[in-house]
Scaffold this motif. Sequence first.
Motif, PDB file in Angstrom:
ATOM      1  N   LYS A  29       0.866  -1.180   0.000  1.00 13.84           N
ATOM      2  CA  LYS A  29       0.000   0.000   0.000  1.00 13.84           C
ATOM      3  C   LYS A  29       0.896   1.222   0.000  1.00 13.84           C
ATOM      4  O   LYS A  29       1.202   1.781   1.045  1.00 13.84           O
ATOM      5  N   ARG A  30       1.295   1.684  -1.180  1.00 14.99           N
ATOM      6  CA  ARG A  30       2.328   2.701  -1.204  1.00 14.99           C
ATOM      7  C   ARG A  30       1.928   4.027  -1.815  1.00 14.99           C
ATOM      8  O   ARG A  30       2.451   5.050  -1.437  1.00 14.99           O
ATOM      9  N   LEU A  31       1.013   4.066  -2.762  1.00 11.72           N
ATOM     10  CA  LEU A  31       0.785   5.292  -3.502  1.00 11.72           C
ATOM     11  C   LEU A  31       0.090   6.363  -2.667  1.00 11.72           C
ATOM     12  O   LEU A  31       0.560   7.494  -2.572  1.00 11.72           O
ATOM     13  N   VAL A  32      -1.018   6.025  -2.038  1.00 13.50           N
ATOM     14  CA  VAL A  32      -1.779   7.027  -1.293  1.00 13.50           C
ATOM     15  C   VAL A  32      -0.982   7.569  -0.105  1.00 13.50           C
ATOM     16  O   VAL A  32      -0.928   8.788   0.088  1.00 13.50           O
ATOM     17  N   PRO A  33      -0.349   6.726   0.712  1.00 15.39           N
ATOM     18  CA  PRO A  33       0.453   7.292   1.807  1.00 15.39           C
ATOM     19  C   PRO A  33       1.600   8.181   1.323  1.00 15.39           C
ATOM     20  O   PRO A  33       1.896   9.198   1.951  1.00 15.39           O
TER      21      PRO A  33
END
Length: 119
Positions: free
Chosen positions: A99-103
Motif C-alpha cells: 500500500k504505497r501510492l496514497v500514503p
Amino acid sequence: MSSMDTMTNALSGWGLWIALVGACIGTYFCRAIGVMLSQSINQESEIFRWLAAVTYTMVAALTIRLIVMPLGLMATVPLWIRILICALAIGVMVSKPSKRLVPALLTGTLLMVGYGVIR
C-alpha cells in the motif's frame, strides 16, 4: 467590429454548445477507436515496450522539472525542502510496498501544506 466583440459573439449562445459537442465527439471517437484496436495490441511487442519507456521517461522528466524548476507558488519553496519532501515521500513509498501510492502522496502533500502554514 473589434476582435473582442467577435470573440464575445462566438462564445455566446450556441457557439459554446457546438464547441462542447465537437470536443466530446472528438474525444469519445478517439477513445472508441482505441478500445476497438486494443484487442489486437500485443503488450510484449517492441513498439509497445518502447512506448511504455517513452511514457515513463516523460513522466520522470516532468516530475524532475516540477521539483527543480517549478512555477508559481512552488517556486517560493526552497529547493532543499522540495528535495527533502520528495525523499520522504519516496521513503514512505518504498517502506510499504503493498500500500504505497496514497500514503506517499499524502506525505508529500501534508509536508508541503505544513511548510506553507509554518512559513
